[in-house]
Scaffold this active site. Structure first.
Site, short mmCIF file in Angstrom:
data_model
loop_
_atom_site.label_atom_id
_atom_site.label_comp_id
_atom_site.label_asym_id
_atom_site.label_seq_id
_atom_site.Cartn_x
_atom_site.Cartn_y
_atom_site.Cartn_z
N ARG A 166 -12.82 7.14 -32.69
CA ARG A 166 -13.30 5.78 -32.96
C ARG A 166 -14.81 5.71 -32.77
O ARG A 166 -15.34 6.14 -31.75
CB ARG A 166 -12.64 4.78 -32.02
CG ARG A 166 -11.15 4.63 -32.18
CD ARG A 166 -10.62 3.44 -31.37
NE ARG A 166 -9.17 3.54 -31.22
CZ ARG A 166 -8.57 4.05 -30.16
NH1 ARG A 166 -9.28 4.48 -29.15
NH2 ARG A 166 -7.25 4.11 -30.11
N HIS A 180 -13.99 5.56 -42.05
CA HIS A 180 -13.19 4.57 -42.76
C HIS A 180 -12.66 3.50 -41.82
O HIS A 180 -12.67 3.66 -40.59
CB HIS A 180 -12.01 5.25 -43.48
CG HIS A 180 -11.09 6.00 -42.56
ND1 HIS A 180 -11.29 7.31 -42.20
CD2 HIS A 180 -9.95 5.62 -41.92
CE1 HIS A 180 -10.33 7.71 -41.40
NE2 HIS A 180 -9.49 6.69 -41.19
N GLU A 224 -5.68 12.60 -45.12
CA GLU A 224 -4.66 11.59 -45.37
C GLU A 224 -4.85 10.97 -46.75
O GLU A 224 -5.90 11.15 -47.39
CB GLU A 224 -4.71 10.50 -44.29
CG GLU A 224 -6.06 9.82 -44.18
CD GLU A 224 -6.20 9.01 -42.89
OE1 GLU A 224 -5.19 8.55 -42.34
OE2 GLU A 224 -7.35 8.83 -42.44
N HIS A 237 -11.54 11.49 -38.64
CA HIS A 237 -10.67 12.54 -38.10
C HIS A 237 -11.33 13.90 -38.34
O HIS A 237 -12.06 14.09 -39.31
CB HIS A 237 -9.30 12.52 -38.78
CG HIS A 237 -8.70 11.15 -38.87
ND1 HIS A 237 -8.18 10.50 -37.78
CD2 HIS A 237 -8.55 10.32 -39.93
CE1 HIS A 237 -7.71 9.31 -38.16
NE2 HIS A 237 -7.94 9.17 -39.45
#
Length: 267
Positions: A157, A137, A79, A61
């Site tokens: 992605r 990740h 996050e 991200h």
């Protein structure tokens, strides 16, 4: 004073056929996520559950600056994951096993070998991973977790195991941190003090309901029970729910178990 947040069940190709009992029965689709609608007092935070039956895509991200530069939104996405349950050999990938050149990462994403370049960590209940923007990740199958994040859905992605979904190689590699994951960003619930994570955009507190918490915090917070049968201000905090606390400094916890509290980090 508390306010129960509404839930949204999100279908995912890697989701599960059966959710834990606290989420009810009768879901016809494969559910991968349960989102809690951010309250007006904390629009910048999103709390969700994630349930996986197979690996998610290899992804990352952007940070705030890149998200704005690409005109994708006002904020990027950092996050944190708290593992609630996992199958015996469940893993998540966070960061690389070694420093990887950007062009080598591109080639590996195109041929799928990026999966072998990632550092896969076996996980169990109570593991905590803080994931800064740019971190490459992938969550493996057989994992149930809670995620607290910036309220942004921007995902790049790099590899998706042949699923028919678009990739975003240029954007992902522009955002990517292609080094090993810093060990200090991983922790365990039972080893934490009141402050579980203090990130750039949000702070997470770990409260044990049968103790008197000592926190230097005030203002609104999201409260999400992780274990046991905790209560706040005389009301039960049921597993599978998330509530808004109007002022965390005035909240009184009782009962048993662990409660996660999330607030924006003061700037």
């Amino acid at each position: 004073m508390t306010e129960k947040l509404s839930r949204k069940f999100v279908q995912k190709v890697w989701g599960v056929d059966r959710l834990p009992p606290e989420f009810g029965a009768g879901h016809e689709a494969r559910i991968g996520e349960v989102w809690f609608k951010p309250p007006a007092q904390l629009p910048e935070l999103l709390a969700k559950y994630i349930f996986t039956s197979e690996r998610l895509s290899v992804q990352n991200h952007p940070n705030d600056d890149l998200a704005r530069a690409l005109r994708l939104g006002p904020s990027g996405k950092s996050e944190c994951w708290i593992i609630l349950d996992s199958e015996a050999d469940a893993e998540i990938a966070v960061g690389f096993t070694r420093e990887v050149a950007i062009e080598d990462a591109r080639k590996a994403a195109l041929d799928g070998s990026i999966v072998e370049l990632l550092a896969w960590h076996k996980v169990s209940q109570g593991d905590v991973f803080y994931i800064p923007p740019g971190t490459v990740h992938a969550i493996g199958g057989g994992v149930n977790l809670v995620e607290i994040q910036q309220n942004s859905d921007i995902t790049f992605r790099l590899y998706d195991y042949g699923r028919p979904r678009p990739l975003h190689l240029d954007e992902a590699l522009e955002a990517a941190v292609t080094t090993p994951y810093p060990p200090h960003l991983r922790s365990r619930l039972e080893d934490s003090g009141p402050v579980l994570v203090e990130g750039e955009h949000f702070t997470l507190f770990c409260i044990r309901a049968d103790e008197t918490p000592t926190m230097d915090a005030c203002g609104p917070a999201l409260a999400l029970p992780l274990t046991g049968e905790p209560s706040v201000d005389g009301g039960i905090l049921a597993l599978g729910e998330c509530v808004l606390l109007e002022n965390v400094a005035d909240a009184r916890f009782s009962g048993s178990g662990i409660v996660l509290l999330a607030q924006p980090t003061p700037r």
